[in-house]
Design a protein around this motif. Sequence first.
Motif, PDB file in Angstrom:
ATOM      1  N   PHE A 124       2.314  16.546 -29.367  1.00  0.00           N
ATOM      2  CA  PHE A 124       3.153  16.576 -30.562  1.00  0.00           C
ATOM      3  C   PHE A 124       3.766  17.954 -30.779  1.00  0.00           C
ATOM      4  CE2 PHE A 124       0.801  12.820 -32.795  1.00  0.00           C
ATOM      5  CZ  PHE A 124       1.346  11.949 -31.864  1.00  0.00           C
ATOM      6  N   TYR A 125       3.008  18.997 -30.484  1.00  0.00           N
ATOM      7  CA  TYR A 125       3.586  20.347 -30.542  1.00  0.00           C
ATOM      8  C   TYR A 125       4.747  20.462 -29.542  1.00  0.00           C
ATOM      9  CZ  TYR A 125      -0.065  22.497 -33.492  1.00  0.00           C
ATOM     10  OH  TYR A 125      -0.900  22.849 -34.524  1.00  0.00           O
ATOM     11  N   GLN A 126       4.584  19.878 -28.363  1.00  0.00           N
ATOM     12  CA  GLN A 126       5.644  19.914 -27.352  1.00  0.00           C
ATOM     13  C   GLN A 126       6.887  19.197 -27.860  1.00  0.00           C
ATOM     14  OE1 GLN A 126       5.491  21.561 -24.317  1.00  0.00           O
ATOM     15  NE2 GLN A 126       3.555  22.347 -25.086  1.00  0.00           N
ATOM     16  N   VAL A 127       6.691  18.043 -28.475  1.00  0.00           N
ATOM     17  CA  VAL A 127       7.806  17.279 -29.042  1.00  0.00           C
ATOM     18  C   VAL A 127       8.587  18.143 -30.028  1.00  0.00           C
ATOM     19  CG1 VAL A 127       8.360  15.416 -30.671  1.00  0.00           C
ATOM     20  CG2 VAL A 127       6.845  14.969 -28.745  1.00  0.00           C
ATOM     21  N   TYR A 128       7.848  18.798 -30.909  1.00  0.00           N
ATOM     22  CA  TYR A 128       8.482  19.534 -32.002  1.00  0.00           C
ATOM     23  C   TYR A 128       9.077  20.858 -31.544  1.00  0.00           C
ATOM     24  CZ  TYR A 128       9.345  20.968 -36.797  1.00  0.00           C
ATOM     25  OH  TYR A 128       9.961  21.346 -37.970  1.00  0.00           O
ATOM     26  N   PHE A 129       8.298  21.633 -30.801  1.00  0.00           N
ATOM     27  CA  PHE A 129       8.705  23.001 -30.497  1.00  0.00           C
ATOM     28  C   PHE A 129       9.380  23.190 -29.145  1.00  0.00           C
ATOM     29  CE2 PHE A 129       5.277  23.798 -33.647  1.00  0.00           C
ATOM     30  CZ  PHE A 129       6.058  24.454 -34.589  1.00  0.00           C
ATOM     31  N   SER A 130       9.182  22.292 -28.215  1.00  0.00           N
ATOM     32  CA  SER A 130       9.770  22.458 -26.881  1.00  0.00           C
ATOM     33  C   SER A 130      10.915  21.491 -26.618  1.00  0.00           C
ATOM     34  CB  SER A 130       8.700  22.271 -25.798  1.00  0.00           C
ATOM     35  OG  SER A 130       7.712  23.262 -25.898  1.00  0.00           O
ATOM     36  N   ASN A 131      10.756  20.240 -27.082  1.00  0.00           N
ATOM     37  CA  ASN A 131      11.710  19.200 -26.721  1.00  0.00           C
ATOM     38  C   ASN A 131      12.850  19.025 -27.715  1.00  0.00           C
ATOM     39  OD1 ASN A 131       9.812  18.863 -24.743  1.00  0.00           O
ATOM     40  ND2 ASN A 131       9.107  16.850 -25.421  1.00  0.00           N
ATOM     41  N   GLY A 132      12.695  19.556 -28.924  1.00  0.00           N
ATOM     42  CA  GLY A 132      13.734  19.390 -29.935  1.00  0.00           C
ATOM     43  C   GLY A 132      13.921  17.955 -30.368  1.00  0.00           C
ATOM     44  N   GLU A 133      12.830  17.175 -30.318  1.00  0.00           N
ATOM     45  CA  GLU A 133      12.887  15.773 -30.734  1.00  0.00           C
ATOM     46  C   GLU A 133      12.259  15.625 -32.114  1.00  0.00           C
ATOM     47  OE1 GLU A 133      12.384  12.963 -27.044  1.00  0.00           O
ATOM     48  OE2 GLU A 133      10.848  14.498 -26.967  1.00  0.00           O
ATOM     49  N   SER A 134      12.593  14.523 -32.778  1.00  0.00           N
ATOM     50  CA  SER A 134      12.063  14.279 -34.111  1.00  0.00           C
ATOM     51  C   SER A 134      10.620  13.812 -34.049  1.00  0.00           C
ATOM     52  CB  SER A 134      12.898  13.219 -34.842  1.00  0.00           C
ATOM     53  OG  SER A 134      12.259  12.843 -36.046  1.00  0.00           O
ATOM     54  N   ILE A 135       9.740  14.530 -34.752  1.00  0.00           N
ATOM     55  CA  ILE A 135       8.320  14.170 -34.798  1.00  0.00           C
ATOM     56  C   ILE A 135       8.084  12.980 -35.720  1.00  0.00           C
ATOM     57  CG2 ILE A 135       7.643  15.660 -36.735  1.00  0.00           C
ATOM     58  CD1 ILE A 135       5.721  15.199 -33.401  1.00  0.00           C
ATOM     59  N   ALA A 136       9.151  12.515 -36.389  1.00  0.00           N
ATOM     60  CA  ALA A 136       9.046  11.338 -37.248  1.00  0.00           C
ATOM     61  C   ALA A 136       9.568  10.076 -36.559  1.00  0.00           C
ATOM     62  CB  ALA A 136       9.814  11.564 -38.551  1.00  0.00           C
ATOM     63  N   ALA A 139       9.571   5.989 -31.738  1.00  0.00           N
ATOM     64  CA  ALA A 139       9.662   5.855 -30.276  1.00  0.00           C
ATOM     65  C   ALA A 139       9.205   7.141 -29.592  1.00  0.00           C
ATOM     66  CB  ALA A 139      11.100   5.520 -29.870  1.00  0.00           C
ATOM     67  N   VAL A 140       9.573   8.271 -30.161  1.00  0.00           N
ATOM     68  CA  VAL A 140       9.157   9.569 -29.620  1.00  0.00           C
ATOM     69  C   VAL A 140       7.647   9.725 -29.753  1.00  0.00           C
ATOM     70  CG1 VAL A 140       9.288  12.068 -29.973  1.00  0.00           C
ATOM     71  CG2 VAL A 140      11.376  10.687 -30.045  1.00  0.00           C
ATOM     72  N   LEU A 141       7.105   9.390 -30.920  1.00  0.00           N
ATOM     73  CA  LEU A 141       5.665   9.484 -31.152  1.00  0.00           C
ATOM     74  C   LEU A 141       4.894   8.575 -30.204  1.00  0.00           C
ATOM     75  CD1 LEU A 141       5.484   9.556 -35.051  1.00  0.00           C
ATOM     76  CD2 LEU A 141       4.782  11.392 -33.501  1.00  0.00           C
ATOM     77  N   ARG A 142       5.400   7.378 -30.007  1.00  0.00           N
ATOM     78  CA  ARG A 142       4.706   6.426 -29.129  1.00  0.00           C
ATOM     79  C   ARG A 142       4.653   6.950 -27.699  1.00  0.00           C
ATOM     80  NH1 ARG A 142       4.663   2.101 -25.660  1.00  0.00           N
ATOM     81  NH2 ARG A 142       3.482   0.265 -26.362  1.00  0.00           N
ATOM     82  N   ALA A 143       5.807   7.418 -27.205  1.00  0.00           N
ATOM     83  CA  ALA A 143       5.857   7.920 -25.826  1.00  0.00           C
ATOM     84  C   ALA A 143       4.916   9.103 -25.636  1.00  0.00           C
ATOM     85  CB  ALA A 143       7.285   8.315 -25.481  1.00  0.00           C
TER      86      ALA A 143
END
Length: 216
Positions: A124-136, A139-143
Motif C-alpha cells: 500500500f505504501y508502494q501504491v501511494y508513494f511510488s506508483n501514484g495510484e489512488s489508495i481508495a 481495483a488498485v487495492l485488490r491488485a
Amino acid sequence: MEIKYWSDIACPFCYIGSTRMKRALAELGLAETTPLEFKAFQLDPTLPTKTDKTMLDNFANGHGMSKAQAKAQIQQISQMGAGDGLKVDLLNAVPTNTFDAHRLIKLAASLGDDTVTEKVIDAFYQVYFSNGESIADHAVLRAASVNAGLSGEQVDAVLASQQFAQDVRDDEIMAERLGIHGAPFFVINNKFGISGAQPYDTMVDALKQIQAKEAE
C-alpha cells in the motif's frame, strides 16, 4: 518487547519512521521477537475516495502555504525518504481517503501471519508513494493485496462490505484516549512512547534505554 504504532498509509513520516524502527530493531537483535503491530490512524478522514485535486493543491491548502512553498516542502520530504532508501514521490501521490486500505490491513492482521501483513502494508505504501495510484481505488487495492498474499475472494468480501470498519475506528478511538494526535506514534511495552519519524540513531538509543529500564 511489544510495539504498537499508529500510522497512516498516506503519511510519508509513517513510512519513513516505521522503516527506521525496523532497522533499529534489527540492529539490536530484536526484530525476530518484536513484531510491529500496525494501528490505524487517518491523517484526514474527510478526504473523498475520488478527487481531481493534486497533492500540491491539497498540501498547500492544508498547510496554509503557497504552491511554491508546498512544492519545496514536498521535495524535502521526498529527499528525506530517499535518505532511508525509500521512493517517496509525494508530489505525484493521489490525496484520497485511506479507510478501505486500513480495513484490508485489518483483514491481513486477522489471518495471523505477520509476514503477509507487512507485505500488505508495504504494498500500500508502494501504491501511494511510488506508483501514484489512488489508495481508495478498489481495483488498485485488490491488485496490491493479492500480490502481497491475500485471497482475492476475501479482499472482495471486505471491500463489498463494512467488515473491519469498527476495528479501524477502535484504533482511532484508542489513539484519542491515549492523547495521540499525530502519526507515526510508537507505544512500547504499553509504557513508553516515541513520536514522529525520529532520526535512526535516536530510535536506537531510545530502544536501548527502554531495554535497560525494563531490565531493572
